[in-house]
Design a protein around this motif. Structure first.
Motif, PDB file in Angstrom:
ATOM      1  N   ILE A  93      -4.385   3.214   7.375  1.00  0.00           N
ATOM      2  CA  ILE A  93      -4.471   2.103   6.413  1.00  0.00           C
ATOM      3  C   ILE A  93      -3.226   1.202   6.492  1.00  0.00           C
ATOM      4  O   ILE A  93      -3.076   0.285   5.692  1.00  0.00           O
ATOM      5  CB  ILE A  93      -4.665   2.596   4.967  1.00  0.00           C
ATOM      6  CG1 ILE A  93      -3.413   3.340   4.473  1.00  0.00           C
ATOM      7  CG2 ILE A  93      -5.912   3.465   4.840  1.00  0.00           C
ATOM      8  CD1 ILE A  93      -3.399   3.550   2.966  1.00  0.00           C
ATOM      9  N   ASP A 125       0.837  -1.191   0.000  1.00  0.00           N
ATOM     10  CA  ASP A 125       0.000   0.000   0.000  1.00  0.00           C
ATOM     11  C   ASP A 125       0.877   1.248   0.000  1.00  0.00           C
ATOM     12  O   ASP A 125       1.665   1.477   0.916  1.00  0.00           O
ATOM     13  CB  ASP A 125      -0.920  -0.005   1.219  1.00  0.00           C
ATOM     14  CG  ASP A 125      -1.921  -1.141   1.157  1.00  0.00           C
ATOM     15  OD1 ASP A 125      -2.831  -1.072   0.326  1.00  0.00           O
ATOM     16  OD2 ASP A 125      -1.769  -2.111   1.930  1.00  0.00           O
ATOM     17  N   ASN A 155      -8.882   9.172  -1.925  1.00  0.00           N
ATOM     18  CA  ASN A 155      -9.125   9.420  -0.506  1.00  0.00           C
ATOM     19  C   ASN A 155      -9.005  10.903  -0.175  1.00  0.00           C
ATOM     20  O   ASN A 155      -8.078  11.583  -0.624  1.00  0.00           O
ATOM     21  CB  ASN A 155      -8.101   8.649   0.334  1.00  0.00           C
ATOM     22  CG  ASN A 155      -8.085   7.164   0.016  1.00  0.00           C
ATOM     23  OD1 ASN A 155      -8.832   6.392   0.599  1.00  0.00           O
ATOM     24  ND2 ASN A 155      -7.237   6.763  -0.937  1.00  0.00           N
ATOM     25  N   VAL A 175       0.855   5.336  -0.386  1.00  0.00           N
ATOM     26  CA  VAL A 175       0.095   6.583  -0.338  1.00  0.00           C
ATOM     27  C   VAL A 175       0.795   7.633  -1.198  1.00  0.00           C
ATOM     28  O   VAL A 175       1.995   7.903  -1.000  1.00  0.00           O
ATOM     29  CB  VAL A 175      -0.039   7.103   1.110  1.00  0.00           C
ATOM     30  CG1 VAL A 175      -0.667   8.494   1.123  1.00  0.00           C
ATOM     31  CG2 VAL A 175      -0.882   6.144   1.939  1.00  0.00           C
ATOM     32  N   TYR A 204      -5.679   1.832  -7.932  1.00  0.00           N
ATOM     33  CA  TYR A 204      -5.596   2.961  -7.009  1.00  0.00           C
ATOM     34  C   TYR A 204      -6.940   3.203  -6.328  1.00  0.00           C
ATOM     35  O   TYR A 204      -7.987   2.724  -6.775  1.00  0.00           O
ATOM     36  CB  TYR A 204      -5.163   4.236  -7.743  1.00  0.00           C
ATOM     37  CG  TYR A 204      -6.185   4.780  -8.717  1.00  0.00           C
ATOM     38  CD1 TYR A 204      -7.137   5.716  -8.307  1.00  0.00           C
ATOM     39  CD2 TYR A 204      -6.214   4.363 -10.051  1.00  0.00           C
ATOM     40  CE1 TYR A 204      -8.086   6.221  -9.192  1.00  0.00           C
ATOM     41  CE2 TYR A 204      -7.146   4.860 -10.937  1.00  0.00           C
ATOM     42  CZ  TYR A 204      -8.085   5.788 -10.506  1.00  0.00           C
ATOM     43  OH  TYR A 204      -9.019   6.276 -11.377  1.00  0.00           O
ATOM     44  N   THR A 205      -6.889   3.954  -5.226  1.00  0.00           N
ATOM     45  CA  THR A 205      -8.101   4.425  -4.564  1.00  0.00           C
ATOM     46  C   THR A 205      -8.014   5.946  -4.425  1.00  0.00           C
ATOM     47  O   THR A 205      -6.923   6.529  -4.471  1.00  0.00           O
ATOM     48  CB  THR A 205      -8.261   3.804  -3.158  1.00  0.00           C
ATOM     49  OG1 THR A 205      -7.196   4.289  -2.309  1.00  0.00           O
ATOM     50  CG2 THR A 205      -8.220   2.284  -3.215  1.00  0.00           C
ATOM     51  N   ALA A 225      -0.124   1.900   5.737  1.00  0.00           N
ATOM     52  CA  ALA A 225       0.612   2.021   4.477  1.00  0.00           C
ATOM     53  C   ALA A 225       2.076   1.635   4.664  1.00  0.00           C
ATOM     54  O   ALA A 225       2.657   1.813   5.739  1.00  0.00           O
ATOM     55  CB  ALA A 225       0.508   3.448   3.945  1.00  0.00           C
ATOM     56  N   HIS A 230      -2.738   4.742  -3.103  1.00  0.00           N
ATOM     57  CA  HIS A 230      -3.861   5.411  -2.450  1.00  0.00           C
ATOM     58  C   HIS A 230      -3.679   6.916  -2.626  1.00  0.00           C
ATOM     59  O   HIS A 230      -2.871   7.536  -1.924  1.00  0.00           O
ATOM     60  CB  HIS A 230      -3.922   5.030  -0.968  1.00  0.00           C
ATOM     61  CG  HIS A 230      -4.074   3.558  -0.749  1.00  0.00           C
ATOM     62  ND1 HIS A 230      -5.297   2.923  -0.736  1.00  0.00           N
ATOM     63  CD2 HIS A 230      -3.137   2.585  -0.556  1.00  0.00           C
ATOM     64  CE1 HIS A 230      -5.120   1.631  -0.531  1.00  0.00           C
ATOM     65  NE2 HIS A 230      -3.820   1.403  -0.421  1.00  0.00           N
ATOM     66  N   LYS A 278      -0.515  -1.109  -4.613  1.00  0.00           N
ATOM     67  CA  LYS A 278      -1.714  -0.302  -4.822  1.00  0.00           C
ATOM     68  C   LYS A 278      -1.414   1.126  -4.365  1.00  0.00           C
ATOM     69  O   LYS A 278      -0.848   1.344  -3.284  1.00  0.00           O
ATOM     70  CB  LYS A 278      -2.902  -0.850  -4.028  1.00  0.00           C
ATOM     71  CG  LYS A 278      -4.187  -0.025  -4.179  1.00  0.00           C
ATOM     72  CD  LYS A 278      -5.282  -0.537  -3.269  1.00  0.00           C
ATOM     73  CE  LYS A 278      -5.907  -1.805  -3.813  1.00  0.00           C
ATOM     74  NZ  LYS A 278      -6.709  -1.571  -5.038  1.00  0.00           N
TER      75      LYS A 278
END
Length: 274
Positions: A234, A151, A216, A153, A213-214, A236, A181, A179
């Protein structure tokens, strides 16, 4: 990613960075370039002579190569392709020179961070490199027996000037199979509605061929705290940001969130120059 530069003063913090570099080099078949900087006081330098001809420089160069030799006997470096470099410039100039000369893809540095009066007066070498490096800089605070990024960020204001940095972040995420974020932090002084932020982030992300991706939006008292608190929430593995490379009086008054994160975040931080 084929070439990794690791500046070292042979400290524990520098070795933490080298251990991460070794893991990445072994996994992705990279070469490692070690760099040691010898700083000679200018008042001792004859303008007509070169640094490398000074007796002090020759002594410290021999000492550095001896330390390199000892360092390379560590088991975690066995079988890796490692090159040694010794420079006599300021650290950020030396890193710039070596990156250009060897076409370096990633700089990995160790840091224990600084705070309070020390930070205000002298800053840190890592902070200077983050501010000036054209090459992405990964800053490692602790020892990572297994450096794995699931993860990642990426914090930004998601304006057009950050697109080049995000493209580099995507390349790094693809290599690590991580991924991303995407994060925008709302603060009382720079408040933007969630709807406006989401619209901007969506438009920004759609410009790239990347789907892992997300999006936020996080509210906090400052951008720095928001990034660290969201990353903690999260769990990360890595924080990424772009940096403007501000210097001089502009840097003093405007500050730099990326440099603050390098100093204060407990997680690894990677920066990409705009």
């Amino acid at each position: 990613m084929k070439k990794i530069l690791v500046p070292t003063d042979f400290s524990d913090q520098a070795e933490n960075a080298l251990k991460v570099a070794a893991q990445l080099a072994r996994k992705y078949n990279c070469e490692i370039y070690l760099l040691h900087i010898i700083e000679i006081p200018l008042q001792e330098v004859d303008p007509l002579s070169s640094y490398s001809n000074l007796p002090e420089a020759i002594y410290f160069m021999k000492l550095a190569h001896k330390q390199f030799k000892e360092l390379k006997t560590n088991d975690y470096l066995e079988g890796l392709v490692i090159y040694e470099n010794v420079e006599f410039h300021e650290i950020f100039k030396s890193i710039f020179h070596v990156c250009k000369k060897h076409d370096i893809d990633l700089v990995i540095m160790g840091s224990n961070g600084v705070s309070g009066l020390k930070e205000m007066l002298i800053g840190s070498n890592t902070e200077k490199v983050v501010r000036t490096s054209e090459t992405p800089v990964l800053v490692v605070k602790n020892e990572h027996k297994t450096f794995k990024v699931n993860d990642f960020v990426f914090a930004s204001d998601f304006k057009d000037e950050s697109k080049a940095a995000y493209e580099k972040a995507i390349d790094f995420a693809n290599i690590l199979k991580a991924k991303i974020h995407l994060l925008i932090v709302n603060t009382p002084n720079k408040f933007v509605t969630s709807a406006t932020s989401k619209k901007r982030m969506t438009k920004f992300s759609e410009a790239f061929d990347f789907s892992n991706y997300t999006i936020n939006i996080y509210n906090d008292l400052s951008i720095e705290k928001g990034i660290m608190n969201f990353s903690q929430s999260i769990k990360a593995d890595l924080i990424g940001m772009s940096t403007h490379g501000r210097q001089g009086i502009s840097h003093f008054f405007n500050g730099s969130i990326s440099e603050d994160l390098v100093n204060h975040a407990k997680r690894p931080v990677i920066t990409f120059k705009i």
